[in-house]
Design a protein around this motif. Sequence first.
Motif, PDB file in Angstrom:
ATOM      1  N   UNK A   1       0.804  -1.224   0.000  1.00  0.00           N
ATOM      2  CA  UNK A   1       0.000   0.000   0.000  1.00  0.00           C
ATOM      3  C   UNK A   1       0.835   1.271   0.000  1.00  0.00           C
ATOM      4  N   UNK A   2       2.136   1.171  -0.208  1.00  0.00           N
ATOM      5  CA  UNK A   2       3.020   2.335  -0.135  1.00  0.00           C
ATOM      6  C   UNK A   2       2.849   3.253  -1.339  1.00  0.00           C
ATOM      7  N   UNK A   3       2.927   4.559  -1.103  1.00  0.00           N
ATOM      8  CA  UNK A   3       2.911   5.551  -2.157  1.00  0.00           C
ATOM      9  C   UNK A   3       1.586   6.268  -2.247  1.00  0.00           C
TER      10      UNK A   3
ATOM     11  N   UNK B   1     -11.536   4.974 -10.675  1.00  0.00           N
ATOM     12  CA  UNK B   1     -10.804   4.157  -9.701  1.00  0.00           C
ATOM     13  C   UNK B   1     -10.773   4.816  -8.331  1.00  0.00           C
ATOM     14  N   UNK B   2     -10.566   3.974  -7.313  1.00  0.00           N
ATOM     15  CA  UNK B   2     -10.379   4.421  -5.926  1.00  0.00           C
ATOM     16  C   UNK B   2      -9.368   3.488  -5.264  1.00  0.00           C
ATOM     17  N   UNK B   3      -8.504   4.048  -4.426  1.00  0.00           N
ATOM     18  CA  UNK B   3      -7.611   3.218  -3.620  1.00  0.00           C
ATOM     19  C   UNK B   3      -7.147   3.995  -2.404  1.00  0.00           C
ATOM     20  N   UNK B   4      -6.781   3.258  -1.375  1.00  0.00           N
ATOM     21  CA  UNK B   4      -6.211   3.839  -0.153  1.00  0.00           C
ATOM     22  C   UNK B   4      -4.747   3.441  -0.079  1.00  0.00           C
ATOM     23  N   UNK B   5      -3.875   4.393   0.313  1.00  0.00           N
ATOM     24  CA  UNK B   5      -2.442   4.161   0.313  1.00  0.00           C
ATOM     25  C   UNK B   5      -1.844   4.620   1.648  1.00  0.00           C
ATOM     26  N   UNK B   6      -0.590   4.201   1.911  1.00  0.00           N
ATOM     27  CA  UNK B   6       0.114   4.576   3.136  1.00  0.00           C
ATOM     28  C   UNK B   6       1.542   4.971   2.793  1.00  0.00           C
ATOM     29  N   UNK B   7       2.131   5.844   3.587  1.00  0.00           N
ATOM     30  CA  UNK B   7       3.552   6.200   3.498  1.00  0.00           C
ATOM     31  C   UNK B   7       4.176   6.045   4.875  1.00  0.00           C
TER      32      UNK B   7
ATOM     33  N   UNK C   1      -3.621   8.024   2.795  1.00  0.00           N
ATOM     34  CA  UNK C   1      -4.299   8.823   1.771  1.00  0.00           C
ATOM     35  C   UNK C   1      -5.391   8.020   1.088  1.00  0.00           C
ATOM     36  N   UNK C   2      -6.441   8.720   0.671  1.00  0.00           N
ATOM     37  CA  UNK C   2      -7.522   8.167  -0.149  1.00  0.00           C
ATOM     38  C   UNK C   2      -7.490   8.863  -1.502  1.00  0.00           C
TER      39      UNK C   2
ATOM     40  N   UNK D   1      -7.284  13.701  -3.909  1.00  0.00           N
ATOM     41  CA  UNK D   1      -6.537  12.924  -2.916  1.00  0.00           C
ATOM     42  C   UNK D   1      -6.620  13.630  -1.567  1.00  0.00           C
ATOM     43  N   UNK D   2      -6.947  12.864  -0.543  1.00  0.00           N
ATOM     44  CA  UNK D   2      -6.954  13.383   0.825  1.00  0.00           C
ATOM     45  C   UNK D   2      -5.924  12.612   1.636  1.00  0.00           C
ATOM     46  N   UNK D   3      -4.947  13.312   2.216  1.00  0.00           N
ATOM     47  CA  UNK D   3      -3.836  12.676   2.916  1.00  0.00           C
ATOM     48  C   UNK D   3      -3.755  13.196   4.342  1.00  0.00           C
TER      49      UNK D   3
END
Length: 803
Positions: A227-229, A535-541, A572-573, A595-597
């Motif tokens: 889920x990085x980036x 598209x939709x995805x959730x990510x992490x840094x 982030x979403x 994008x919401x982070x």
Amino acid sequence: MKKILLLCLGLIFAIGAQAQFPGMGGGQKASVTGRITATIIDSLTKQPVDYATVSLAKVKDGKAVNGGVTDEKGKIVLQNVAADEYKLSIGFIGYKSKTVIVKTTLAKPDNNLGTVILSPTSNVLNEVTVEGKKAIIENKIDRMVYNAEADATNAGGDATDVMRKVPMLSVDVNGNVQLRGGAVRVLINGKPSGTMANSVADALKMLPAEQIKSVEVITSPSAKYDAEGSGGIINIITKKSNAQGVSGSVNTSVGTRQNNGSFNLTAKTNRLSVNAALGGSYAYPQNSRVSFLNETAGTTTFQDGFSKWARPGYNGSFGVDYDINAYNNISSTIKYNHFSNGGPGEANININGLALQNISDMDMGFNNMDWNVDYKRTSKKVGEEFSVSGQLSQGRNTTDFSNILRTAGVPDIITANDNVGKNNEYTLQTDYILPINKKTTLETGLKGIARNIASDYTQAAQDFDYNQNVASAYGVIGFDLTKKIKFKGGLRAEYTDISGVFANSLPIKNDYFNLFPSAIVSQTLKDNKTTLKLSYNRRVQRPSLFYLNPFRNESNQFSVSEGNPNLDPEISDNYEFGYSTFIKGSIINASVFYRRTGDVIESAIQPITENGVDKVLTTFINVGTAETFGLNVFGSYNPMPKWTLMTNIGLNTYQVSNEFTGVNTPTFLNYNWFLRSATTFNKGLSLEFFGVLNSPRRTFQGKTDAMVFYGAAIKKEIMKKKGSIGLNTLNPFNRDLHIKTVNTTANTFQSTNIYYPLRSFGVNFSYSFGKLKFTEKKKVKNDDIKQGEQQGGGQMGGMGSGK
């Protein structure tokens, strides 16, 4: 974490026991099967024909048993073919269909047809001249591909130079990469490298441009990826070959700024393939002027000086790939990278009217080793695949600096320090792909990562030890809603456990569990040339060693920097709507996104006083929540058959709800623009120009000026098109690139002016031998940590003097 890895290992073998191939049902042993291989080329240009349709049918009854399309090298591999006599039919728009009789036996189950020639139809020959050149940009459902090997202007540079030309990416003067204004995860050949774990900017400088085949920009990663980036994923594909016999390539570039060299060699016999690669680079030391102005409550410090840094580096890799039989493959690759950056410098300093001189010396070294072992099992069921992958990554980063501070009538003040940063990663993962039917595919997998990050100081009392363990599982399903509408969605679960100690007294303990959903719907319109995507995805840094390491870098005694071991990860979403179409050979790709982070990580300055001296400290903090709206448009147009124009325009907003100061930032507009012109002439001659404009870059405390890069290249094919020689230049009319950065707080003002020596001229040569056929292998992908922006806390860690 050991328990987590043992659990993953147990589950891997449990899945392996259930996934008995073929058939999933009872371990029935398969009969001996083989594979049929061919490479399809154009009869006139001798170039590969990609996306040609290939079907395989039995001679005796005409029943179709297998098929597919050729890859970008014109290659097709049909697996799991039973011994029999077949008709291999090949077709593609604009070419005459062709049928070849193929026979396999139990004694010889494999049949390599070698090169199969397709002839263009007569009407096509009358209308156009077929050049057979590879497109610079390819647009796919979940990614855009920039084919760097087809761009002559890349010769003589490094991966940073390549990234500046990739659509949707922006690269600042230090080499920091963003994807549509968001943080990005960089992979090499689909997997992480420990070199990237500390500083992406420095890692990219280790990779010569001549070693890069293509760059994939993945804006909508599925749950299968780590889920990085927050902005997405960049996957750098390096050049490699996998051909029967011996093949390889030699590339070299000599210039006024940087010198590169690389050698690749592949030897393959029957089912065994061995690949080796060597590369090196050296950037000449050139004077880079740097001036600082720091204003705190009662002190004004001005510095004006230069550094003269060199950047030597080398890398090597060795890989072995073996097909045990038609169903089982095992491979292993080991890579090593070394890179150093540093040199002497001098600066004149004025503190409230007091004149001083500082003589400095800096040396930063980066060493990393990655070792992968991969096993893959397929079956008669087309698309079914089970794999187990392991990776060991060990990185060592060293920082040594010394300063001699001289003041008239006062003895010299000498300071020095050194630091060794260690980053060890151990990874085990398994993946399983099950085609449920022709329209539905299920993907599942498990993964465990054990990381140990350590920082050893000259004074042991300041040592830093940090453990980060991640366990994850995912499931992804893809199916066709209609003939024109496709869906792919999934869910990834990740558990992170963090522990550590700083200065033998500050304990660090944290753990968190996150779910990362992803979904993408695409529709092809009636003309089959236009595609819509939602598209939709959730990510992490997660912060990496670069952000966490509390080592105090005092190479500039009045503007020091250190990491923050208490950072939280960014979450982030991402939402995106995309449109792409082909109009009479032209390409248009457009997308809008939101994008919401949360817990955005940025650098921050603050005044400090040590031993009676006022200084400015730069560190990293979780600033707050950012909301970003953006637009990206890419277009390619051919005014003439041999002339291609290409442009990419990206816009995105920057606004942060600042939890650090309690004040929200205004909304700013960031932009980047890329323009390219490429023309081919007779007898293998080509001419290319490009230009890049990046807008000012904002942070919650400051602003960095806009940047402009431009260049040109001319190339001539020689030695029967097996080799080429070329000339290239970058920013020929300006020696230096002047970048100004200003940061302000309620009590501090900091201004930095850097003059990077960017102008360069170079000569490059490349030669390929043997018959190149590229393959892809599944590797471990650790995509889950936020990588450093630059090394050295703002000191020449970016382009430096050699850039």
